[in-house]
Write a protein that holds these residues in place. Structure first.
Motif, PDB file in Angstrom:
ATOM      1  N   THR A 168      -7.181  -5.996  -6.089  1.00 10.89           N
ATOM      2  CA  THR A 168      -7.613  -5.001  -5.120  1.00 10.89           C
ATOM      3  C   THR A 168      -6.446  -4.774  -4.159  1.00 10.89           C
ATOM      4  O   THR A 168      -5.478  -5.555  -4.124  1.00 10.89           O
ATOM      5  CB  THR A 168      -8.829  -5.495  -4.313  1.00 10.89           C
ATOM      6  N   GLN A 169      -6.541  -3.740  -3.340  1.00 11.81           N
ATOM      7  CA  GLN A 169      -5.508  -3.523  -2.337  1.00 11.81           C
ATOM      8  C   GLN A 169      -5.462  -4.692  -1.360  1.00 11.81           C
ATOM      9  O   GLN A 169      -4.385  -5.098  -0.923  1.00 11.81           O
ATOM     10  CB  GLN A 169      -5.754  -2.210  -1.591  1.00 11.81           C
ATOM     11  N   GLU A 170      -6.608  -5.238  -1.046  1.00 15.62           N
ATOM     12  CA  GLU A 170      -6.675  -6.365  -0.127  1.00 15.62           C
ATOM     13  C   GLU A 170      -5.974  -7.585  -0.722  1.00 15.62           C
ATOM     14  O   GLU A 170      -5.230  -8.287  -0.027  1.00 15.62           O
ATOM     15  CB  GLU A 170      -8.136  -6.709   0.210  1.00 15.62           C
ATOM     16  N   GLU A 171      -6.187  -7.848  -2.001  1.00 14.29           N
ATOM     17  CA  GLU A 171      -5.544  -8.986  -2.656  1.00 14.29           C
ATOM     18  C   GLU A 171      -4.031  -8.795  -2.731  1.00 14.29           C
ATOM     19  O   GLU A 171      -3.268  -9.744  -2.505  1.00 14.29           O
ATOM     20  CB  GLU A 171      -6.120  -9.186  -4.063  1.00 14.29           C
ATOM     21  N   ALA A 172      -3.602  -7.583  -3.052  1.00 15.64           N
ATOM     22  CA  ALA A 172      -2.165  -7.299  -3.115  1.00 15.64           C
ATOM     23  C   ALA A 172      -1.529  -7.476  -1.737  1.00 15.64           C
ATOM     24  O   ALA A 172      -0.446  -8.054  -1.615  1.00 15.64           O
ATOM     25  CB  ALA A 172      -1.929  -5.883  -3.632  1.00 15.64           C
ATOM     26  N   ALA A 173      -2.211  -7.006  -0.705  1.00 12.32           N
ATOM     27  CA  ALA A 173      -1.699  -7.156   0.659  1.00 12.32           C
ATOM     28  C   ALA A 173      -1.553  -8.627   1.024  1.00 12.32           C
ATOM     29  O   ALA A 173      -0.539  -9.045   1.586  1.00 12.32           O
ATOM     30  CB  ALA A 173      -2.621  -6.448   1.650  1.00 12.32           C
ATOM     31  N   GLU A 174      -2.542  -9.413   0.667  1.00  8.88           N
ATOM     32  CA  GLU A 174      -2.493 -10.841   0.963  1.00  8.88           C
ATOM     33  C   GLU A 174      -1.321 -11.498   0.233  1.00  8.88           C
ATOM     34  O   GLU A 174      -0.621 -12.337   0.799  1.00  8.88           O
ATOM     35  CB  GLU A 174      -3.807 -11.505   0.549  1.00  8.88           C
ATOM     36  N   MET A 175      -1.094 -11.099  -0.998  1.00 13.91           N
ATOM     37  CA  MET A 175       0.004 -11.675  -1.785  1.00 13.91           C
ATOM     38  C   MET A 175       1.364 -11.420  -1.149  1.00 13.91           C
ATOM     39  O   MET A 175       2.257 -12.261  -1.245  1.00 13.91           O
ATOM     40  CB  MET A 175       0.005 -11.119  -3.205  1.00 13.91           C
ATOM     41  N   TYR A 217      -1.111  -2.156   4.181  1.00 13.53           N
ATOM     42  CA  TYR A 217      -0.836  -1.918   2.757  1.00 13.53           C
ATOM     43  C   TYR A 217      -1.446  -0.594   2.313  1.00 13.53           C
ATOM     44  O   TYR A 217      -0.786   0.220   1.667  1.00 13.53           O
ATOM     45  CB  TYR A 217      -1.406  -3.066   1.920  1.00 13.53           C
ATOM     46  N   THR A 218      -2.689  -0.375   2.654  1.00 15.66           N
ATOM     47  CA  THR A 218      -3.388   0.846   2.253  1.00 15.66           C
ATOM     48  C   THR A 218      -2.710   2.081   2.826  1.00 15.66           C
ATOM     49  O   THR A 218      -2.492   3.067   2.116  1.00 15.66           O
ATOM     50  CB  THR A 218      -4.856   0.794   2.707  1.00 15.66           C
ATOM     51  N   GLN A 219      -2.335   2.024   4.095  1.00 16.16           N
ATOM     52  CA  GLN A 219      -1.652   3.159   4.711  1.00 16.16           C
ATOM     53  C   GLN A 219      -0.338   3.445   4.010  1.00 16.16           C
ATOM     54  O   GLN A 219      -0.009   4.595   3.728  1.00 16.16           O
ATOM     55  CB  GLN A 219      -1.386   2.882   6.193  1.00 16.16           C
ATOM     56  N   ARG A 220       0.430   2.435   3.717  1.00 16.86           N
ATOM     57  CA  ARG A 220       1.728   2.625   3.059  1.00 16.86           C
ATOM     58  C   ARG A 220       1.531   3.152   1.639  1.00 16.86           C
ATOM     59  O   ARG A 220       2.243   4.042   1.192  1.00 16.86           O
ATOM     60  CB  ARG A 220       2.524   1.321   3.008  1.00 16.86           C
ATOM     61  N   ALA A 221       0.553   2.637   0.932  1.00 15.86           N
ATOM     62  CA  ALA A 221       0.314   3.076  -0.441  1.00 15.86           C
ATOM     63  C   ALA A 221      -0.090   4.548  -0.475  1.00 15.86           C
ATOM     64  O   ALA A 221       0.339   5.301  -1.348  1.00 15.86           O
ATOM     65  CB  ALA A 221      -0.763   2.211  -1.095  1.00 15.86           C
ATOM     66  N   HIS A 222      -0.891   4.968   0.493  1.00 16.03           N
ATOM     67  CA  HIS A 222      -1.358   6.349   0.504  1.00 16.03           C
ATOM     68  C   HIS A 222      -0.304   7.332   0.984  1.00 16.03           C
ATOM     69  O   HIS A 222      -0.342   8.500   0.632  1.00 16.03           O
ATOM     70  CB  HIS A 222      -2.610   6.485   1.382  1.00 16.03           C
TER      71      HIS A 222
END
Length: 55
Positions: A22-29, A37-42
């Motif tokens: 998930t985006q949350e898991e990727a951010a944590e990694m 993370y979500t803002q940057r990805a979008h």
């Protein structure tokens, strides 16, 4: 920030989904807040470490 290839966001998402994260898991990694993370990805921005972390 420098201009970034608009396909960067697509690449990040493709790699994240291939790992079934998930985006949350990727951010944590990569050690950032999930909202960041979500803002940057979008917005296809290239914060330090984000693109390198999904290789």
């Amino acid at each position: 920030m420098a201009d970034v290839d608009p396909k960067l966001g697509e690449l990040i998402k493709k790699r994240r989904l291939a790992r079934r994260l998930t985006q949350e898991e990727a951010a944590e990694m990569i050690g950032c807040h999930s909202q960041y993370y979500t803002q940057r990805a979008h917005h296809n921005a290239h914060p330090n470490g984000l693109a390198d972390s999904v290789r």
